[in-house]
Each structure stands twice: as structure tokens, then as C-alpha cells.
Scaffold this motif. Structure first.
Motif, PDB file in Angstrom:
ATOM      1  N   PRO A   1       0.806  -1.227   0.000  1.00 16.25           N
ATOM      2  CA  PRO A   1       0.000   0.000   0.000  1.00 16.25           C
ATOM      3  C   PRO A   1       0.837   1.275   0.000  1.00 16.25           C
ATOM      4  CG  PRO A   1      -0.900  -1.557   1.583  1.00 16.25           C
ATOM      5  CD  PRO A   1       0.392  -2.139   1.076  1.00 16.25           C
ATOM      6  N   GLU A   2       1.960   1.273   0.703  1.00 25.47           N
ATOM      7  CA  GLU A   2       2.791   2.481   0.794  1.00 25.47           C
ATOM      8  C   GLU A   2       3.287   2.931  -0.579  1.00 25.47           C
ATOM      9  OE1 GLU A   2       2.529   0.433   4.598  1.00 25.47           O
ATOM     10  OE2 GLU A   2       3.151  -0.296   2.628  1.00 25.47           O
TER      11      GLU A   2
ATOM     12  N   TRP B   1       0.292   4.318  -2.455  1.00 24.14           N
ATOM     13  CA  TRP B   1      -0.046   5.594  -1.822  1.00 24.14           C
ATOM     14  C   TRP B   1       0.784   6.735  -2.421  1.00 24.14           C
ATOM     15  CZ3 TRP B   1      -3.994   7.028   1.027  1.00 24.14           C
ATOM     16  CH2 TRP B   1      -3.938   8.246   1.702  1.00 24.14           C
TER      17      TRP B   1
ATOM     18  N   HIS C   1      -4.004   4.070   3.648  1.00 21.02           N
ATOM     19  CA  HIS C   1      -5.135   3.172   3.394  1.00 21.02           C
ATOM     20  C   HIS C   1      -6.381   3.812   2.797  1.00 21.02           C
ATOM     21  CE1 HIS C   1      -2.870   0.106   5.448  1.00 21.02           C
ATOM     22  NE2 HIS C   1      -2.706   0.924   6.458  1.00 21.02           N
TER      23      HIS C   1
ATOM     24  N   THR D   1      -9.399   3.058  -1.534  1.00 18.38           N
ATOM     25  CA  THR D   1      -9.169   2.222  -0.363  1.00 18.38           C
ATOM     26  C   THR D   1      -8.076   1.220  -0.713  1.00 18.38           C
ATOM     27  OG1 THR D   1     -11.512   2.439   0.190  1.00 18.38           O
ATOM     28  CG2 THR D   1     -10.267   0.734   1.349  1.00 18.38           C
ATOM     29  N   LEU D   2      -7.043   1.169   0.121  1.00 15.10           N
ATOM     30  CA  LEU D   2      -5.918   0.251  -0.078  1.00 15.10           C
ATOM     31  C   LEU D   2      -5.882  -0.723   1.088  1.00 15.10           C
ATOM     32  CD1 LEU D   2      -3.198   2.879  -1.066  1.00 15.10           C
ATOM     33  CD2 LEU D   2      -4.706   1.597  -2.579  1.00 15.10           C
ATOM     34  N   THR D   3      -6.029  -2.002   0.796  1.00 14.80           N
ATOM     35  CA  THR D   3      -6.041  -3.040   1.819  1.00 14.80           C
ATOM     36  C   THR D   3      -4.882  -3.995   1.560  1.00 14.80           C
ATOM     37  OG1 THR D   3      -8.451  -2.866   1.922  1.00 14.80           O
ATOM     38  CG2 THR D   3      -7.439  -4.832   2.921  1.00 14.80           C
ATOM     39  N   PRO D   4      -3.951  -4.133   2.524  1.00 22.72           N
ATOM     40  CA  PRO D   4      -2.835  -5.059   2.311  1.00 22.72           C
ATOM     41  C   PRO D   4      -3.328  -6.493   2.191  1.00 22.72           C
ATOM     42  CG  PRO D   4      -2.659  -3.952   4.465  1.00 22.72           C
ATOM     43  CD  PRO D   4      -3.926  -3.484   3.829  1.00 22.72           C
TER      44      PRO D   4
ATOM     45  N   THR E   1      -1.603  -5.555  -2.572  1.00 21.95           N
ATOM     46  CA  THR E   1      -2.658  -4.656  -2.114  1.00 21.95           C
ATOM     47  C   THR E   1      -3.931  -4.858  -2.918  1.00 21.95           C
ATOM     48  OG1 THR E   1      -0.997  -2.968  -1.574  1.00 21.95           O
ATOM     49  CG2 THR E   1      -3.269  -2.199  -1.807  1.00 21.95           C
TER      50      THR E   1
ATOM     51  N   LEU F   1      -6.783  -2.834  -4.194  1.00 16.66           N
ATOM     52  CA  LEU F   1      -7.124  -1.437  -4.439  1.00 16.66           C
ATOM     53  C   LEU F   1      -8.591  -1.360  -4.832  1.00 16.66           C
ATOM     54  CD1 LEU F   1      -5.209   1.284  -6.280  1.00 16.66           C
ATOM     55  CD2 LEU F   1      -7.481   0.706  -7.081  1.00 16.66           C
TER      56      LEU F   1
END
Length: 136
Positions: free
Chosen positions: A21-22, A25, A71, A89-92, A97, A99
Motif C-alpha cells: 500500500p505504501e 499511496w 489506506h 481504499t488500499l487493503t494489504p 494490495t 485497491l
């Protein structure tokens, strides 16, 4: 496409990206990277920041509504007629991820806006993935 309670339409695009996610992001929040996959703009990741995106086809006015690095990012997206909200929305996951992009607020009498978003966002996300893959 989904229909909301207030009888507006939404565009939802989901995909799994093989990066954390980073990293994604960064591509969603750093202006020079946003320009590579979306449009030129003066985005800054701060609630209340008003900014715009510009392209050959026109411009949109935006305001950051919510931000929870790395996130959740939400901003308004519109012009004189369209009033919508774009939420990322970003979910590991174990392999990267999940997305999720959702743009809400299309009125039924706005088929041009809705159709443009439905066709455009998947292409923009393809470009986003290319940008993220190049990041170190």
C-alpha cells in the motif's frame, strides 16, 4: 456500476496490485506521479485542501475530504454540473494490495459523466500500475 440509496450511480473498480500500500499511496498522493497516470494538478494530501486536475478534455475541481495514510483517500470531484466523490481504499494482502476505487454521485441524467468514468478509470488504473511498478 452500483446504485445508491439516493438513486445516484457509482463506478467501482477493484484490482489486486502486487505492491505494498505504501508504494501505491505515493502514486496516489505525489503530484509528479499523479500527473504520470491521471492528470496535471496541484494535489496536496491535507483535509480541506482544494485543488484541480487539468487535461486536454477539460478540468475538475476537487477538495480532500478524508485521508488515512496509506489506506484511505477521498476527495470531491466535479465541475459546474457534476458533484461526485472519489474514494481510494488500499487493503494489504499477502501478495500486495487490494485497491478499490469508488466514484459516487452520478445522477441518472448524467450519462456522459457516468460513461466517461466507467470507461476512464480502468485505463487510469492500468497507467497507475505502470507508475507503481517503476517506483523503487
Amino acid at each position: 456500476m452500483t446504485q445508491t440509496q439516493d438513486d445516484t450511480l457509482s463506478v467501482v473498480v477493484e484490482r489486486t496490485i502486487a505492491h505494498p500500500p505504501e508504494k501505491i499511496w505515493r502514486a496516489l498522493t505525489e503530484p509528479h506521479l499523479i500527473e504520470e497516470w491521471l492528470m496535471k494538478g496541484d494535489f496536496r494530501p491535507a483535509i480541506g485542501h482544494r485543488f484541480g486536475f487539468r487535461a486536454d478534455w477539460g478540468a475538475v475541481d476537487c477538495e480532500v475530504l478524508d485521508i488515512e495514510p496509506p489506506h484511505l483517500l477521498a476527495y470531491s470531484w466535479g465541475d459546474h454540473d457534476l458533484k461526485s466523490i472519489v474514494t481510494w481504499t488500499l487493503t494489504p494482502t499477502g501478495s500486495g494490495t487490494q485497491l478499490r476505487l469508488e466514484q459516487t454521485g452520478f445522477r441518472r441524467d448524467q450519462p456522459r459523466y457516468f460513461g466517461g468514468a466507467n470507461a476512464g478509470w480502468p485505463r487510469f488504473l492500468d497507467k497507475l500500475e505502470e507508475v507503481v511498478a517503476r517506483l523503487s
